[in-house]
Scaffold this active site. Structure first.
Site, PDB file in Angstrom:
ATOM      1  N   GLY A   1      55.168  52.662  36.231  1.00 19.88           N
ATOM      2  CA  GLY A   1      55.080  53.049  35.304  1.00 19.88           C
ATOM      3  C   GLY A   1      52.503  53.060  34.489  1.00 19.88           C
ATOM      4  O   GLY A   1      53.176  53.161  33.709  1.00 19.88           O
ATOM      5  N   ASP A   2      52.361  53.813  35.843  1.00 17.72           N
ATOM      6  CA  ASP A   2      51.262  54.193  35.839  1.00 17.72           C
ATOM      7  C   ASP A   2      50.892  54.799  36.519  1.00 17.72           C
ATOM      8  O   ASP A   2      51.684  55.573  37.326  1.00 17.72           O
ATOM      9  CB  ASP A   2      50.398  52.233  35.585  1.00 17.72           C
ATOM     10  CG  ASP A   2      49.165  53.363  34.761  1.00 17.72           C
ATOM     11  OD1 ASP A   2      47.933  53.080  35.269  1.00 17.72           O
ATOM     12  OD2 ASP A   2      48.716  52.568  34.223  1.00 17.72           O
ATOM     13  N   ASP A   3      49.187  55.082  37.323  1.00 19.35           N
ATOM     14  CA  ASP A   3      49.187  55.534  38.276  1.00 19.35           C
ATOM     15  C   ASP A   3      50.150  55.777  39.334  1.00 19.35           C
ATOM     16  O   ASP A   3      50.454  54.248  39.940  1.00 19.35           O
ATOM     17  CB  ASP A   3      48.028  55.291  38.680  1.00 19.35           C
ATOM     18  CG  ASP A   3      46.922  56.244  37.838  1.00 19.35           C
ATOM     19  OD1 ASP A   3      47.477  57.047  36.682  1.00 19.35           O
ATOM     20  OD2 ASP A   3      46.181  55.517  37.582  1.00 19.35           O
TER      21      ASP A   3
END
Length: 509
Positions: A299-301
Site C-alpha cells: 500500500g505504499d513504496d
C-alpha cells in the site's frame, strides 16, 4: 576441511583431473586435452602451474554470464556472502510450550526459545523451527547466531491489540515518531546489536494482522507511530529469505543502520489501497546490502531507501550505500515501485537498481527530497527497467515538504547528481519522465540511454524537466526535453541543451 600442506606431483595431477571434471564444458573424452599426464607433471611443474591457473580463470569465466562476470569475485565492492551455516542445535517452538491454534498467545514460548539459543552463541547458535499452524504472539526479540525457520504452513500472527506492543524511543536519525511526536511502537519481530541472524523457511508467513491498525490510523485513534513487522537495528550479517511477509501495521521490513544484509526470495503483501504506509522494504542508513528475487505488492513504496530525516538525519550522519536491488516484480498503486527518500538526510550513494518489472503502479522509480533535508543522492544506476501500466515512469521530486518539526534548516539543500537510466522499456505509461529540480536543488549529470516507452498521452510535454543538466545518448522514445544534451551512439555531440533551467512540468498529465 581446507588442506594446507603442499601436494606431491602425483597428488597435484590427480587434483587437476578432478578440477577439470567439474567444468560443464569438458566431457570425459576431453580430459586428456586439458590435463597433463603424471610424467609431465613431475618434470614441468612451472609450466603446469601456469596452465592450471589459466584453466582456473577459464572455468570462472565460463561460470559467469558470458562476459567476465565470473572474475568479479576478485573485485573490491560488496563483501562476499557465505551461505548460512547449519546450526549445531535445533529446537521446535512446541518444545517451549507453543500452541499453534491461532488463539493461544505464544509470546512466552518464543521468548523462552530465544533465551535458550542466546546461551549457545559460542557453540554456533541454534535454530528455532516454527511448525505448521497459526502461532499468535505479541512482539518478541531475536538473538545473535539464531535461525528462525518457518515451515510450510507455519504462520506467525501478530496480535492486533496495541497494549501488547512495547513503546520505544524515536529513531535517533528521525528524532520523532514518523507519524506522531514522542515514542513509537516496536516491531513484531525485533533485534538490536545482533550478528549472524537468519530468518528463512519453506515460505512460511509472518502476518502482522494490520487491518485493525490501519483502521485506527485512518480514524486518528492512535497516539504513537505504528510499528514495523520486522525491524533489525545496529546489526550485521543478516539473511532473510524464502518467507512471506504480509499485512504489516506500518513499514514491513526495516533494516536500520545495519551492514552485510541479504534479502532474497521474499513475497511481501498488503492491500494496494487502504493500507497506509505499508512499505515493503525500507533500507535505512544501511550499507552492503542485496535485495533480490522478490515479489512486492503493498500500500505504499515497494522499496524505499532512507537515511534519516532533516536535522536529525544530518546529525546522525549514517548514509545508505553499496546497495544492489535486482530481479524484483513490484506493484504500488498509491506510491512508487522503488523510491529513494524522502528521508535521505544522511546521504544515499552507490546504488544499482536493475532487472525490475513495475506494473499497475502510480509511479515506477522515484527520488524524492526537499529543502531542509541536506545530504545527497549520488551515483545511482537504473538498468533494465520495465514499466507496465504506470502513471509516471521516472520521477525526481525536490519539493517533498514533510518535516518532523520546525527545527530544520530551510537552506540545507540536498545534492542530486550522477544518476543514469539505461534500457528503460514498457507500455501504457502516461508520463515517462518527470525530473523536477529547482534553482536551489538542481539535478546534475543525468544520463538516458536505450529508452522506448509506449505512452497513453499524446500531449507534447510528456518528457518533463526543470533545472536538470545531463545527456541523452542515442535515440530514445519519447523525445527528450530540451534541457538535455543529445549525443549519438559514438559519443559525438549532436545538439546541446537550449536551457538547463527551463521547466515544462505539467501536473495535469
Amino acid at each position: 576441511m581446507v588442506e594446507t600442506s603442499t601436494p606431491t606431483s602425483s597428488q597435484s595431477c590427480r587434483w587437476r583431473r578432478w578440477w577439470a571434471s567439474l567444468s560443464p564444458s569438458n566431457h570425459h573424452h576431453h580430459h586428456r586435452r586439458w590435463v597433463p599426464s603424471a610424467t609431465f607433471c613431475s618434470t614441468h611443474k612451472t609450466l603446469l602451474t601456469a596452465v592450471c591457473l589459466a584453466f582456473f580463470f577459464t572455468v570462472l569465466y565460463w561460470q559467469g554470464d558470458g562476459t567476465a562476470a565470473g572474475l568479479l569475485i576478485f573485485r573490491r565492492g560488496l563483501p562476499l556472502r557465505q551461505l548460512p551455516k547449519l546450526r549445531p542445535f535445533t529446537f521446535n517452538l512446541t518444545d517451549f510450550g507453543g500452541v499453534g491454534d491461532g488463539v493461544t498467545l505464544n509470546t512466552e514460548a518464543f521468548e523462552r526459545a530465544v533465551i535458550a539459543i542466546s546461551r549457545l552463541g559460542k557453540k554456533g547458535g541454534g535454530q528455532l523451527n516454527v511448525p505448521p499452524g497459526n502461532w499468535l504472539t505479541a512482539p518478541f526479540n531475536l538473538t545473535s547466531h539464531m535461525t528462525l525457520f518457518l515451515a510450510e504452513g507455519a504462520v506467525i500472527l501478530g496480535i492486533d491489540d496495541e497494549k501488547y506492543w512495547p513503546l520505544m524511543p524515536p529513531l535517533p536519525s528521525y528524532g520523532y515518531g514518523r507519524e506522531h511526536p514522542g515514542p513509537r511502537y516496536g516491531s513484531l519481530i525485533h533485534g538490536q546489536h545482533l550478528k549472524d541472524v537468519v530468518i528463512t523457511g519453506h515460505n512460511g508467513t509472518i502476518n502482522g494482522q494490520g487491518q485493525t491498525w490501519w483502521k485506527k490510523y485512518r480514524q486518528k485513534l492512535l497516539n504513537h507511530t505504528r510499528g514495523p513487522l520486522v525491524q533489525i537495528m545496529w546489526s550485521s550479517d543478516i539473511l532473510i529469505s524464502n518467507i512471506t511477509l504480509r499485512d504489516s501495521p506500518f513499514w514491513t521490513l526495516h533494516p536500520y543502520d545495519c551492514e552485510n544484509v541479504t534479502l532474497k526470495n521474499l513475497t511481501i503483501l498488503a492491500p494496494v489501497f487502504q493500507a497506509p504506509n505499508t512499505d515493503g522494504i525500507d533500507p535505512d542508513s544501511c550499507k552492503d546490502m542485496v535485495i533480490e528475487d522478490c515479489y512486492i505488492s503493498v500500500g505504499d513504496d515497494g522499496v524505499a531507501i532512507k537515511s534519516g530525516w532533516d536535522q536529525y538525519g544530518i546529525t546522525y550522519g549514517k548514509p545508505s550505500k553499496n546497495i544492489l536491488i535486482r530481479n524484483l516484480i513490484v506493484r504500488s498503486n498509491v506510491s512508487a515501485g522503488i523510491s529513494i527518500g524522502s528521508e535521505m538526510s544522511g546521504g544515499v550513494s552507490n546504488v544499482t537498481i536493475e532487472n525490475i518489472h513495475i506494473w499497475n503502479s502510480r509511479r515506477a522509480v522515484r527520488i524524492k527530497t526537499a529543502a531542509g533535508r541536506g545530504g545527497y543522492v549520488r551515483d545511482i544506476t537504473y538498468r533494465n527497467l520495465t514499466f507496465d501500466t504506470v502513471r509516471v515512469g521516472i520521477v525526481i521530486k525536490t519539493d517533498y515538504n514533510e518535516h518532523p518539526d520546525g527545527g530544520f534548516d530551510p537552506k540545507a539543500f540536498p545534492v542530486l547528481e550522477n544518476i543514469s537510466y539505461t534500457s528503460i522499456h514498457g507500455e501504457a505509461v502516461r508520463v515517462p519522465v518527470r525530473i523536477q529540480g529547482s534553482a536551489e536543488i538542481p539535478v546534475r549529470n543525468v544520463t538516458f540511454r536505450d529508452m522506448s516507452v509506449g505512452i497513453t498521452n499524446k500531449k507534447k510535454h510528456i518528457f518533463q524537466c526543470a533545472f536538470v543538466q545531463g545527456r541523452v545518448i542515442g535515440t530514445i522514445f519519447p523525445a527528450p526535453c530540451d534541457n538535455l544534451d543529445l549525443y549519438d551512439e559514438q559519443g559525438n555531440l549532436v545538439r546541446p541543451s537550449t536551457s538547463q533551467n527551463s521547466s515544462d512540468i505539467d501536473y495535469d498529465i
